[in-house]
Scaffold this active site. Sequence first.
Site, PDB file in Angstrom:
ATOM      1  N   GLY A 173       0.827  -1.199   0.000  1.00 57.23           N
ATOM      2  CA  GLY A 173       0.000   0.000   0.000  1.00 57.23           C
ATOM      3  C   GLY A 173       0.857   1.243   0.000  1.00 57.23           C
TER       4      GLY A 173
ATOM      5  N   GLN B  53       2.621  10.292   1.635  1.00 59.69           N
ATOM      6  CA  GLN B  53       3.981   9.738   1.611  1.00 59.69           C
ATOM      7  C   GLN B  53       4.809  10.312   0.467  1.00 59.69           C
ATOM      8  OE1 GLN B  53       2.570   5.448   2.119  1.00 59.69           O
ATOM      9  NE2 GLN B  53       4.566   5.377   3.145  1.00 59.69           N
TER      10      GLN B  53
ATOM     11  N   CYS C 130       7.318   0.351   6.809  1.00 60.15           N
ATOM     12  CA  CYS C 130       6.759   1.462   6.050  1.00 60.15           C
ATOM     13  C   CYS C 130       7.805   2.009   5.088  1.00 60.15           C
ATOM     14  CB  CYS C 130       6.325   2.553   7.031  1.00 60.15           C
ATOM     15  SG  CYS C 130       5.477   3.919   6.258  1.00 60.15           S
ATOM     16  N   LEU C 131       7.371   2.363   3.885  1.00 59.23           N
ATOM     17  CA  LEU C 131       8.291   2.979   2.917  1.00 59.23           C
ATOM     18  C   LEU C 131       8.895   4.262   3.487  1.00 59.23           C
ATOM     19  CD1 LEU C 131       6.105   2.634  -0.314  1.00 59.23           C
ATOM     20  CD2 LEU C 131       8.095   1.246   0.307  1.00 59.23           C
TER      21      LEU C 131
ATOM     22  N   HIS D 256      -3.289   1.008   8.127  1.00 60.06           N
ATOM     23  CA  HIS D 256      -1.931   1.582   8.087  1.00 60.06           C
ATOM     24  C   HIS D 256      -1.895   2.785   7.132  1.00 60.06           C
ATOM     25  CE1 HIS D 256       2.629   1.185   7.840  1.00 60.06           C
ATOM     26  NE2 HIS D 256       2.354   1.915   6.787  1.00 60.06           N
ATOM     27  N   GLU D 257      -2.460   2.601   5.926  1.00 57.82           N
ATOM     28  CA  GLU D 257      -2.414   3.686   4.931  1.00 57.82           C
ATOM     29  C   GLU D 257      -3.280   4.866   5.361  1.00 57.82           C
ATOM     30  OE1 GLU D 257      -0.091   3.457   3.061  1.00 57.82           O
ATOM     31  OE2 GLU D 257       0.233   1.298   3.082  1.00 57.82           O
TER      32      GLU D 257
ATOM     33  N   HIS E  85      -1.749   7.481   7.601  1.00 57.08           N
ATOM     34  CA  HIS E  85      -0.926   8.522   6.958  1.00 57.08           C
ATOM     35  C   HIS E  85      -1.758   9.773   6.668  1.00 57.08           C
ATOM     36  CE1 HIS E  85       2.878   6.441   6.371  1.00 57.08           C
ATOM     37  NE2 HIS E  85       2.259   5.391   5.838  1.00 57.08           N
TER      38      HIS E  85
END
Lengths: 176, 167
Positions: B47, B52, B97-98, B139-140, B143
């Site tokens: 995702g 981000q 996480c990225l 999670h997404e 953000h």
Amino acid sequence: MNWFMLTLVGEDRPGIVAKITATLFQAGCNLGEATMARLGGNFTVMLMVQHAGTLDSLHALIDPVARELGLHAHADLIEGHLHRHLIPDVRVTVYGADRSGIVAQVTGALTAAGFNILDLQSDVGGSEANPVYIMTMEGQSRAGIEALEAALAALKRDGARDGIEVDVQPIETLIG
Amino acid sequence: MSVLEILTYPDARLKQDSTPVEHFDDALRSFVADLEETRLSGPGAVGIAAPQVGYFQRIVIVDVSQMKRPVPNHGHLILVNPEITAWDGYAVGREGCLSVPDYTGNVIRAERIHLIAFDPLGERMEFDMEGFEARAVQHEMDHLDGLLFLDRLVSKRNDLFRRKTYK
């Protein structure tokens, strides 16, 4: 700056971490990764320390504080590398009535089946009369989780796991 | 299409709230294409969220349909202005996480959610989700509210991992 692995062991009391890290900080050291645990009532810590001097100068810095706190201090010059974490893909939980050999038998079988332990915690709970051994491990299953399950099933057939519960679960790490 | 730069912590912009999308236009769809290309260029991300890449609108992409061990899923999802309207159960799971390279940690999330969102054409969608897909969406969506999984870490030691099956 060199990396050192500093190990401290001794009777536990409040304030050890604060006192040790203040001493290191005031002397210009930098900390890396660390793990602290209370094992059998003992304070134990393993601490990556970045220090501009030698092994001797680190000892000169830490030994007086360690003595004051009643701790044994041990340090080694190490190859320190940050930012190289491996991601575990399996969690293994083991518990049973405590006896000698549980760790050796279980990890022996798992290692032969391709398991690489990245993290291990164990405790003895229960009572004096009936101690219970509990261990959790995380690691990488290089030959797949099925190989680990097969190895544990073989251990069970041989009777080497009598009275021990072992559970293997995949860890799916979400990256998002 | 282009791969966008991913913001990494401690970039303060990751702590910023995102605003709802108001125009379901070509600019939105073009951004979503870039966001997807950025997700696919990273290391196996299931995702990605618009903030981000420094775009502070309520848009996330989630796709857990390509897992090595298949999990229940609704395929490739572009979720605009997503809202979770119901939560049920909880589970501890490992997340990375990225925007937080080289660290993974344990986080508690709802096991089942009911989700309302819009697609890039403005069509309303509704989902009942569970497990890994529900975790990815939560999670997404964090953000969008300036939250990272670091804000929800639980101790590695002595965590309660619920077994999926009781033997």
